[in-house]
Design an enzyme around this catalytic site. Sequence first.
Site, PDB file in Angstrom:
ATOM      1  CG  ASN A  63       3.110  -1.513   2.848  1.00  0.00           C
ATOM      2  OD1 ASN A  63       2.027  -1.662   2.284  1.00  0.00           O
ATOM      3  ND2 ASN A  63       4.110  -0.878   2.272  1.00  0.00           N
ATOM      4  CE  LYS A  65       6.218  -3.399   0.671  1.00  0.00           C
ATOM      5  NZ  LYS A  65       7.631  -3.511   0.236  1.00  0.00           N
ATOM      6  CG  HIS A 147       6.861   2.260   0.538  1.00  0.00           C
ATOM      7  ND1 HIS A 147       7.522   1.551  -0.436  1.00  0.00           N
ATOM      8  CD2 HIS A 147       6.913   1.494   1.660  1.00  0.00           C
ATOM      9  CE1 HIS A 147       7.941   0.411   0.062  1.00  0.00           C
ATOM     10  NE2 HIS A 147       7.591   0.352   1.332  1.00  0.00           N
ATOM     11  CD  GLU A 149       7.524  -1.286  -2.719  1.00  0.00           C
ATOM     12  OE1 GLU A 149       8.246  -2.193  -2.257  1.00  0.00           O
ATOM     13  OE2 GLU A 149       6.322  -1.129  -2.396  1.00  0.00           O
ATOM     14  CD  GLU A 217       9.770   0.914   4.719  1.00  0.00           C
ATOM     15  OE1 GLU A 217       9.449  -0.230   5.048  1.00  0.00           O
ATOM     16  OE2 GLU A 217       9.217   1.536   3.802  1.00  0.00           O
ATOM     17  N   GLY A 223      12.481  -5.974   0.862  1.00  0.00           N
ATOM     18  CA  GLY A 223      12.144  -7.132   0.050  1.00  0.00           C
ATOM     19  C   GLY A 223      13.327  -7.856  -0.549  1.00  0.00           C
ATOM     20  CB  SER A 263      14.411  -7.675   5.061  1.00  0.00           C
ATOM     21  OG  SER A 263      14.384  -7.573   3.649  1.00  0.00           O
TER      22      SER A 263
END
Length: 307
Positions: A63, A65, A147, A149, A217, A223, A263
Site C-alpha cells: 500500500n 498510500k 483501511h 485511515e 491491521e 506507521g 509496520s
Amino acid sequence: METVATPCPRFSGLRRSCPTFHNAPSQSFPPHINSLLRLSSSRKPSRAVVAMAGSGKFFVGGNWKCNGTKDSITKLVSDLNSAKLESDVDVVVSPPFVYLDMVSSSLTDRIEVSAQNSWIGKGGAFTGEISVEQLKDIGCKWVILGHSERRHVIGEDDQFIGKKAAYALNEGLGVIACIGELLEEREAGKTFDVCFQQLKAFADVVPSWDNIVIAYEPVWAIGTGKVATPQQAQEVHLAVRDWLKKNVSEEVASKTRIIYGGSVNGSNCSELAKQEDIDGFLVGGASLKGPEFATIVNSVTSKKVAA
C-alpha cells in the site's frame, strides 16, 4: 534516520483478564469468547516453521498510500520488475490514484495492481470519487477497503465500507478488506469485539468470499514503528478464522487469506510469516523500497514445513 519497528509486548489486549489467547476460559469471558478459546486450545502446538492453516496462496500487498512522484515510482517499478520473487505468492501493489495507469502499463504481469479506495456505486456526480468501473478500465484487479485511515481520518463507518465491498465484488474487483482496533480498544480488551463487528459488516452484504482477502491491521501499529508480536498477531488471526468458521462457513474460513499489516518490514516479516494463521502481509512504508518489499514477498519460504 529510519524508524525501527519494535514489538509492543506489555499487553495482549484481547481481554484484560487474559494475558494470552491460549489461557483456559474463565467466567469473566462472554460465551462467544469462551468458545473461541476452546477452539484455539484444540490446535496442535505450532512447529518452528509451519504451513498455512488456511488453504489459500500466500498474499503480499504493498500500500503506497499518498506517496511518490513520477520519478520515484518509475524507479520503484523498475526495481520490482527486476526483483526475483517466489512463485507461490500473489503479489499486489496499490499506487496513488494518479499513478495507477502509469504503474499498470509498466509493471510486470507478475504483480497485480490495486486501488486504495473506490466509490459505493456506479460513477456519476460524485466529486473526488473513483468508480469501480474506472478502476477496471485501467487494469486494476483489487481495491483496498476499510483501511484505518479511511475509517478514522475520513470517517467511513462499517456499513458504508461493507456496501463499497459488495459493489466492488459484484463488479469483479477483488477486495482487500481491512479490520483492526485502536490502541485504546486493545487496552480496554475490545480487540475481538471491534474486529468481529467490522467483519460482520462485510459478511452481511458481500455476495461471496471468493475474492476477499482480510487484512488485520492493529491501528496502533500502522506507521508507528511498533509491530504486534508474532504471538499477538496470531491470536487475532486465529480468532478471525474461527469467526468465519462459525458465522460464514468452514470452507470460507479455510480458503480466505488473512494477512497482517502494521509496520511490517524486511527484518520482522520472517518471524511473522511463521505463524500458522498469517497468510501474508499488507505492507505500508516498506513497500516503497523495491528490494525490501521483495524480501517480504519471499518470506513465504518461512511457511514451508521442514521436511
